[in-house]
Design an enzyme around this catalytic site. Structure first.
Site, PDB file in Angstrom:
ATOM      1  CB  SER A   3      39.401  39.160  29.238  1.00 13.73           C
ATOM      2  OG  SER A   3      38.896  40.414  29.301  1.00 13.73           O
ATOM      3  CG  HIS A  41      37.885  37.658  33.179  1.00 14.10           C
ATOM      4  ND1 HIS A  41      38.017  37.554  34.469  1.00 14.10           N
ATOM      5  CD2 HIS A  41      38.297  39.081  32.910  1.00 14.10           C
ATOM      6  CE1 HIS A  41      38.492  38.456  35.144  1.00 14.10           C
ATOM      7  NE2 HIS A  41      38.717  39.460  34.347  1.00 14.10           N
ATOM      8  CG  ASP A  47      37.973  42.529  32.368  1.00 19.60           C
ATOM      9  OD1 ASP A  47      38.318  42.073  33.628  1.00 19.60           O
ATOM     10  OD2 ASP A  47      38.527  41.842  31.478  1.00 19.60           O
ATOM     11  CG  MET A  64      37.025  48.310  33.336  1.00 14.05           C
ATOM     12  SD  MET A  64      38.431  48.689  32.249  1.00 14.05           S
ATOM     13  CE  MET A  64      38.984  46.960  32.040  1.00 14.05           C
ATOM     14  CG  HIS A  66      37.764  41.936  37.187  1.00 15.15           C
ATOM     15  ND1 HIS A  66      39.205  41.989  36.487  1.00 15.15           N
ATOM     16  CD2 HIS A  66      38.243  42.406  38.404  1.00 15.15           C
ATOM     17  CE1 HIS A  66      40.052  42.590  37.199  1.00 15.15           C
ATOM     18  NE2 HIS A  66      39.390  42.964  38.445  1.00 15.15           N
ATOM     19  CG  MET A  98      38.794  46.390  37.227  1.00 15.59           C
ATOM     20  SD  MET A  98      39.405  45.744  35.755  1.00 15.59           S
ATOM     21  CE  MET A  98      38.184  44.963  35.090  1.00 15.59           C
ATOM     22  CG  MET A 158      44.193  43.140  39.447  1.00 13.68           C
ATOM     23  SD  MET A 158      43.109  42.451  38.173  1.00 13.68           S
ATOM     24  CE  MET A 158      43.947  43.224  36.516  1.00 13.68           C
ATOM     25  CG  ASP A 191      42.390  40.211  35.058  1.00  8.83           C
ATOM     26  OD1 ASP A 191      42.819  40.178  33.607  1.00  8.83           O
ATOM     27  OD2 ASP A 191      41.566  40.556  35.219  1.00  8.83           O
TER      28      ASP A 191
HETATM   29  C1  DX5 Z   1      42.478  44.485  32.837  1.00  6.04           C
HETATM   30  C2  DX5 Z   1      41.435  43.310  32.983  1.00  6.04           C
HETATM   31  C3  DX5 Z   1      42.064  42.010  32.462  1.00  6.04           C
HETATM   32  C4  DX5 Z   1      42.306  42.255  31.041  1.00  6.04           C
HETATM   33  C5  DX5 Z   1      43.440  41.532  30.463  1.00  6.04           C
HETATM   34  O1  DX5 Z   1      42.007  45.685  33.504  1.00  6.04           O
HETATM   35  O2  DX5 Z   1      40.873  43.111  33.882  1.00  6.04           O
HETATM   36  O3  DX5 Z   1      40.946  41.235  32.338  1.00  6.04           O
HETATM   37  O4  DX5 Z   1      41.176  42.213  29.999  1.00  6.04           O
HETATM   38  O5  DX5 Z   1      43.769  41.510  29.092  1.00  6.04           O
HETATM   39  P1  DX5 Z   1      45.180  40.939  28.736  1.00  6.04           P
HETATM   40  O6  DX5 Z   1      45.133  39.478  28.725  1.00  6.04           O
HETATM   41  O7  DX5 Z   1      45.094  41.510  27.003  1.00  6.04           O
HETATM   42  O8  DX5 Z   1      46.248  41.633  29.674  1.00  6.04           O
HETATM   43 ZN    ZN Z   2      39.888  41.647  34.366  1.00  7.90          ZN
END
Ligand code: DX5
Ligand code: ZN
Length: 222
Positions: free
Chosen positions: A8, A33, A35, A37, A66, A68, A137, A172
């Site tokens: 990620s 990956h 993310d 948000m 991903h 969010m 998750m 994840d």
């Molecule tokens: C969290 C993200 C993850 C995050 C994981 O909301 O969706 O993808 O980057 O990070 P680690 O591997 O550090 O838990």
């Molecule tokens: Zn993620």
């Protein structure tokens, strides 16, 4: 099939995504990956379609986006146009996940559905025929570097619900060489790892990325 490792970029240098992606792919990443948000569905903000589009040309493996965010539907076309391969929406993000997943497929991406730790496997039972990936998750989404929450039983239940359909299970959050083996034994195919991959390295010293990826691979193989 051996496990897919998806670093990620939430744990990468945000000012240098191009070189970070190049480095982590050269060090053995299978997917990248990404993310997204929105500061509303989760209590953190990252980036939107223009950034995803800008990094697309640096990704030579698979871009795993991903989302969010809530709502999802108004942004599907923009993320598809940005070049997402997998585009994953949360089942908790709105009342019409079925329509959202159909729209993602229609936009030309592989649909994924994600479940927060508090959401049972049964919440996605009726949409498993629409997706290529289910993202479980193992932290509450929003931040990298959080502690792993055990979802082994949920993964086993999803494996049973999926049956012989070609649907990948992705994990994840909190993935490390210590936490990965049990969840892979339960049926996980894809492991997202942010802090556990990027720790100790940089674009100028990328070897730790490779060592960190190998440590996860070795742990699940052994
Ligand atoms: C969290 C993200 C993850 C995050 C994981 O909301 O969706 O993808 O980057 O990070 P680690 O591997 O550090 O838990
Ligand atoms: Zn993620």
């Amino acid at each position: 099939m051996s496990v897919i490792i998806a670093p990620s970029i939430l744990s990468a240098d945000f000012a240098d995504f191009g070189r970070e992606i190049q480095a982590v792919e050269a060090q053995g990443a299978d997917w990248v990956h990404v993310d997204v948000m929105d500061g509303h569905f989760v209590p953190n903000l990252t980036f939107g379609p223009p950034l995803v589009k800008a990094i697309r040309r640096h990704i030579h493996t698979v871009m795993d986006v991903h989302l969010m965010i809530a709502p999802v539907d108004p942004y599907i076309d923009a993320f598809a146009e940005a070049g997402a391969d997998y585009l994953t929406a949360h089942v908790e993000a709105g009342p019409h996940i079925h329509r959202t997943l159909q729209a993602i497929r229609a936009a030309g991406c592989k649909p994924g559905v994600a479940l927060n730790p508090g959401t049972p496997a049964s919440a996605v039972a009726e949409v498993l025929g629409l997706v290529d990936l289910v993202c479980v998750m193992t932290v509450n989404p929003g931040f990298g570097g959080q502690s792993y929450i055990d979802m082994t039983a949920k993964v086993a239940e999803l494996r049973r619900l999926i049956g012989d359909r070609p649907v990948l299970i992705e994990i994840d959050g909190g993935m490390t060489p210590a936490t990965a083996p049990a969840i892979v034994r339960a049926g996980a195919d894809v492991l997202v790892a942010g802090s556990a991959v990027f720790k100790g390295g940089s674009v100028d010293n990328p070897a730790p990325y490779g060592a960190n990826i190998r440590a996860i691979r070795d742990a699940v193989a052994g």
